[in-house]
Design an enzyme around this catalytic site. Structure first.
Site, mmCIF file in Angstrom:
data_model
loop_
_atom_site.group_PDB
_atom_site.id
_atom_site.type_symbol
_atom_site.label_atom_id
_atom_site.label_comp_id
_atom_site.label_asym_id
_atom_site.label_seq_id
_atom_site.Cartn_x
_atom_site.Cartn_y
_atom_site.Cartn_z
ATOM 1 C CE LYS A 10 -1.902 -8.419 4.547
ATOM 2 N NZ LYS A 10 -1.087 -9.420 3.824
ATOM 3 C CB ALA B 171 -0.918 0.024 1.227
ATOM 4 C CB ILE C 107 7.444 -9.746 12.561
ATOM 5 C CG1 ILE C 107 6.846 -10.930 13.337
ATOM 6 C CG2 ILE C 107 8.944 -9.947 12.418
ATOM 7 C CD1 ILE C 107 7.078 -12.273 12.676
ATOM 8 N NE ARG C 108 11.530 -4.010 16.602
ATOM 9 C CZ ARG C 108 11.051 -2.827 16.988
ATOM 10 N NH1 ARG C 108 10.819 -1.902 16.073
ATOM 11 N NH2 ARG C 108 10.803 -2.572 18.251
ATOM 12 C CG LEU D 299 10.959 -3.209 3.251
ATOM 13 C CD1 LEU D 299 11.981 -2.214 3.783
ATOM 14 C CD2 LEU D 299 11.407 -3.774 1.909
ATOM 15 C CB SER D 300 5.482 -4.722 4.620
ATOM 16 O OG SER D 300 5.447 -5.773 5.557
ATOM 17 C CE1 TYR E 43 -1.365 -3.685 8.100
ATOM 18 C CE2 TYR E 43 -3.609 -4.554 8.052
ATOM 19 C CZ TYR E 43 -2.261 -4.685 7.768
ATOM 20 O OH TYR E 43 -1.805 -5.820 7.128
#
Length: 257
Positions: A164, A96, A193-194, A196-197, A157
C-alpha cells in the site's frame, strides 16, 4: 433530478461482493448517473459480479486479470467498443497470500512480496497506462483504495502495508505524469470494514474495536461513506485535487495513541 455524474462512464476493478468497498463506490457513482463497467477474475467470481452489476442500470461486465497485460488491453477495448470513452477508473484491487498476513514481516517470502506488489500496487500503473487513451481530453479521474497500514505498523498487515505504501507513491508519480493531460489521480485511505480481503487479517475484530473506541467519531465507517468520497473525486467538484490521499476513517488518522 439528474446526478452530478450524468453522462460520464467509469470502470470499477475489484468488486467481490456486496460488502466490498468497490461495490460501495460503484453504487455511489451509479446513483449520480455514471454508467459503469465491472471487471472480474475467473469463473468463480463472474456470477457474483454479474449479479451485482445487473442492479445498476446500463452496466457491462468484462473479464480482467490485472497481472496479465493482454487481459487489461482486452478489457479496455471492450469498454471502448461499448462506451467510446472513459471518465473514471476505480482501482480496488489488492491481494496477498494468507500466510503472509501474520507472524513476523521478516518472514515474508520473496514470492509473497512480489505477488502482493504486482497485484496491489503495480496493477494501478498497468491499468492507468491502458486507460489513458480512453480518458484523453475528458478531465478524467483515477481513484484507488489504500489503508493506514501503509504509513503505520498494523500488526499482521505485514507485506500489504508495504504494498500500500508503494501504491500511494504510485498515485503521486502518476498524478505528475497525467496531470498535463487533465487527468487526476487520488487515493482513499479507508478505515477497516468487514470485507472479504479483511477476513484474512489475524485479529481484525480487535482492530475494529480499537478504532471504534479511539477515532474522534467513536465509530467505524461504512462502505457507503467511502463510495460518496469516490463519487466526489470522480466529479468536477474535486477538479483541483490530485496526487492526494483522502482519509475516510472517522478521523482515526489524526490520533497519536
Amino acid at each position: 433530478m439528474t446526478g452530478f455524474l450524468e453522462g460520464k462512464t467509469g470502470v470499477v476493478l475489484g468488486v467481490a461482493n456486496k460488502r466490498s468497498l468497490a461495490w460501495g463506490c460503484a453504487k455511489a457513482l451509479s446513483a449520480q448517473g455514471m454508467r459503469l463497467a465491472f471487471t472480474y477474475v475467473g469463473e468463480r467470481l463472474e456470477k457474483g459480479v454479474r449479479a451485482l452489476a445487473s442492479e445498476l442500470p446500463g452496466s457491462i461486465v468484462v473479464p480482467c486479470d490485472v497481472t496479465v497485460d493482454a487481459d487489461i488491453d482486452a478489457a479496455m477495448k471492450a469498454i471502448k467498443d461499448e462506451f467510446g470513452h472513459l471518465d473514471t477508473v476505480v482501482h480496488a484491487v489488492a491481494f496477498a497470500k494468507r500466510e503472509e498476513l501474520g507472524g513476523n514481516f521478516f518472514d515474508t517470502s520473496r514470492e509473497g512480496y512480489q505477488v502482493a506488489h504486482e497485484v496491489s500496487a503495480y496493477s494501478l500503473t498497468a491499468v492507468a497506462k491502458r486507460a489513458l487513451p480512453l480518458m484523453e481530453g475528458r478531465n478524467g479521474s483515477i481513484v484507488t483504495l489504500t489503508y493506514i497500514g501503509s504509513e503505520r505498523v498494523i500488526e499482521n498487515y505485514n507485506v500489504m502495508g508495504i504494498a500500500k505504501a508503494a501504491l500511494e507513491a504510485s498515485v503521486r508519480y502518476l498524478a505528475h505524469d497525467v496531470g498535463p493531460r487533465g487527468i487526476r489521480v487520488n487515493a482513499i485511505s479507508a478505515g477497516p470494514i468487514r470485507t472479504l480481503s479483511a477476513s484474512g487479517i489475524t485479529g481484525f475484530n480487535e482492530i475494529l474495536d480499537h478504532i471504534a473506541s479511539r477515532a474522534p467519531l467513536r465509530r467505524n465507517i461504512t462502505a457507503d461513506e467511502v463510495g460518496d468520497v469516490c463519487a466526489f473525486l470522480a466529479s468536477d467538484m474535486s477538479r483541483g485535487i490530485t496526487g492526494s490521499t483522502i482519509y475516510v476513517d472517522a478521523g482515526y488518522n489524526i490520533m497519536g495513541v
